[in-house]
Every structure is written in C-alpha cells, then in structure tokens.
Design an enzyme around this catalytic site. Structure first.
Site, PDB file in Angstrom:
ATOM      1  N   HIS A 265       0.837  -1.207   0.000  1.00 17.48           N
ATOM      2  CA  HIS A 265       0.000   0.000   0.000  1.00 17.48           C
ATOM      3  C   HIS A 265       0.872   1.257   0.000  1.00 17.48           C
ATOM      4  O   HIS A 265       0.576   2.227  -0.706  1.00 17.48           O
ATOM      5  CB  HIS A 265      -0.918   0.014   1.223  1.00 17.48           C
ATOM      6  CG  HIS A 265      -2.157  -0.807   1.068  1.00 17.48           C
ATOM      7  ND1 HIS A 265      -2.130  -2.171   0.925  1.00 17.48           N
ATOM      8  CD2 HIS A 265      -3.479  -0.449   1.033  1.00 17.48           C
ATOM      9  CE1 HIS A 265      -3.374  -2.626   0.826  1.00 17.48           C
ATOM     10  NE2 HIS A 265      -4.209  -1.600   0.875  1.00 17.48           N
TER      11      HIS A 265
ATOM     12  N   HIS B 259       1.086  -3.753   9.180  1.00 14.72           N
ATOM     13  CA  HIS B 259       2.469  -3.511   8.758  1.00 14.72           C
ATOM     14  C   HIS B 259       3.288  -2.941   9.908  1.00 14.72           C
ATOM     15  O   HIS B 259       2.780  -2.189  10.746  1.00 14.72           O
ATOM     16  CB  HIS B 259       2.537  -2.524   7.592  1.00 14.72           C
ATOM     17  CG  HIS B 259       2.314  -3.156   6.258  1.00 14.72           C
ATOM     18  ND1 HIS B 259       3.184  -4.075   5.708  1.00 14.72           N
ATOM     19  CD2 HIS B 259       1.317  -3.011   5.357  1.00 14.72           C
ATOM     20  CE1 HIS B 259       2.726  -4.460   4.531  1.00 14.72           C
ATOM     21  NE2 HIS B 259       1.584  -3.833   4.299  1.00 14.72           N
TER      22      HIS B 259
END
Length: 221
Positions: free
Chosen positions: A136, A185
C-alpha cells in the site's frame, strides 16, 4: 551555458539525486532489518499509533487505506489511462499505466524475496501475504506521485500545481499511517515501501524524459 540548459541540468541532477537517495534509504532499511535493528523502532511507533484506536477513527482509516488497495489502484490506473488515450495523450497514458503496473509487479517480487511475516499486534483488518515492503505504501507513492507529476506538467497555474502536489503528499503519508494503525504492517515496512516506491517513480520519470527527448529530437529533424 544558457539559462535553459542550466535549468535542465539542474532538474536532471535533482532526479538522479532523489533516485540515489531513496534507493540508499531502502537498502539502509533492508540492512537494519537483516541485522535485527528495527525491533525497538517498530515497537515504539506501533505502541504510539495504536494508542489512537477507536471505532470512528478505525472506519476512516479503513476508507483511506482502501484508496491504495490493489483493486482501487488497478481500476483507477485503467480509467486514467483510458482517459489519457481518449484525449490523445498517448505518451502520458503509457507512462502512467507502466509505472503503476510494473511497480505493482516489482512490489510482489520484493515481498517474495524478503518473506517477512506480518505483525500480530492488534490487527484490525484481515490482510494476507508478506509484509515487507508495504504494498500500500509503495503503491500509493507510485500512483499518487505519478499522478501529481503528470498534473504538474499538464495543469496551468502555479496554485493548481501546488495543490496537486500537496494533496498527493498528504494522501501518501496518510496511507502509510493507516497501515500501522490497522496493525497490518511494521513501520519499517512502510518506510521501505515509501523509499523503494519513490526510487521507482524517479527512475520512471527519468525514462519518460529520455523518451520524450528522443521523440522531440526525431520530430525536429
């Protein structure tokens, strides 16, 4: 050297400098990861960011992170590419589609290369695949960065160019933040995603300018 040539050399010098800097930044993160030197950095930032968690904020974070999902970026790239073709901006269409399409493939290659598992600290959404570098974060830097570059070149008016750049930069940073907030993440994943995404973008911009120069030179003969 005339003023026009001086400006061109300065511009290309900056592109090369940014490419080297962000490539170096990515490998610095890789080196720290392999030497197990990122654990304290990751833990401190995750603890701070996830202290902000509440239901209303989480919904907004999910909305923002979806604006850098594979599905959204793929659809947006196709639509923008098609619009550029309709407007007969063929060079820009090729640039925009390739920088995003090949950038996504590059991220997949890097994830398979490093095979870092995702964090298991309060994940707020389901997310499969490997963690490093953040897709992302890398994808948002490439997509919104390329869009900003394109608008900067095509739009008229300094304010329009400035607003496009600010909006793109804000979006990129917010996407990175959402990946940490949502627990999918590590901060080092996001930092690596930004770094290699920026390096890829500046590399592609240099290729675009080189292609533009070759075409213009051929037409001027």
């Amino acid at each position: 050297m005339n003023r026009k040539n001086w400006r061109a050399y300065t511009y290309y010098g900056l592109l090369i400098t940014f490419l080297i800097f962000f490539t170096w930044g990515f490998f610095e993160v890789v080196d720290a990861l392999q030497e197990n030197e990122v654990a304290a950095f990751d833990a401190a930032i995750i603890q701070e960011v996830q202290s902000w968690v509440n239901e209303g904020r989480t919904a907004r974070m999910v909305f923002i992170t979806d604006l850098a999902s594979v599905t959204f970026l793929t659809a947006a790239t196709i639509l923008i590419g098609a619009y550029l073709v309709i407007r007969k901006r063929y060079g820009w269409a090729v640039f925009f589609v390739l920088v995003n399409g090949l950038g996504g493939a590059f991220n997949g290659f890097l994830k398979e290369l490093f095979k870092r598992q995702r964090p298991d600290i309060l994940p707020l959404i389901e997310q499969g695949g490997y963690s490093f570098p953040s897709g992302h974060s890398m994808g948002s830097f490439i997509f919104y960065g390329a869009l900003s570059f394109m608008l900067f070149r095509l739009l008229k008016g300094k304010w329009k160019k400035t607003i496009a750049a600010i909006c793109a930069g804000t979006m990129i940073l917010l996407v990175g933040l959402t990946r940490i907030y949502l627990g999918v993440h590590y901060p080092s994943d996001v930092l690596a995603g930004f770094s290699i995404g920026a390096a890829w973008l500046f590399f592609c911009i240099m290729l675009f300018h080189f292609g533009e120069y070759r075409i213009n030179r051929r037409l001027s003969r």
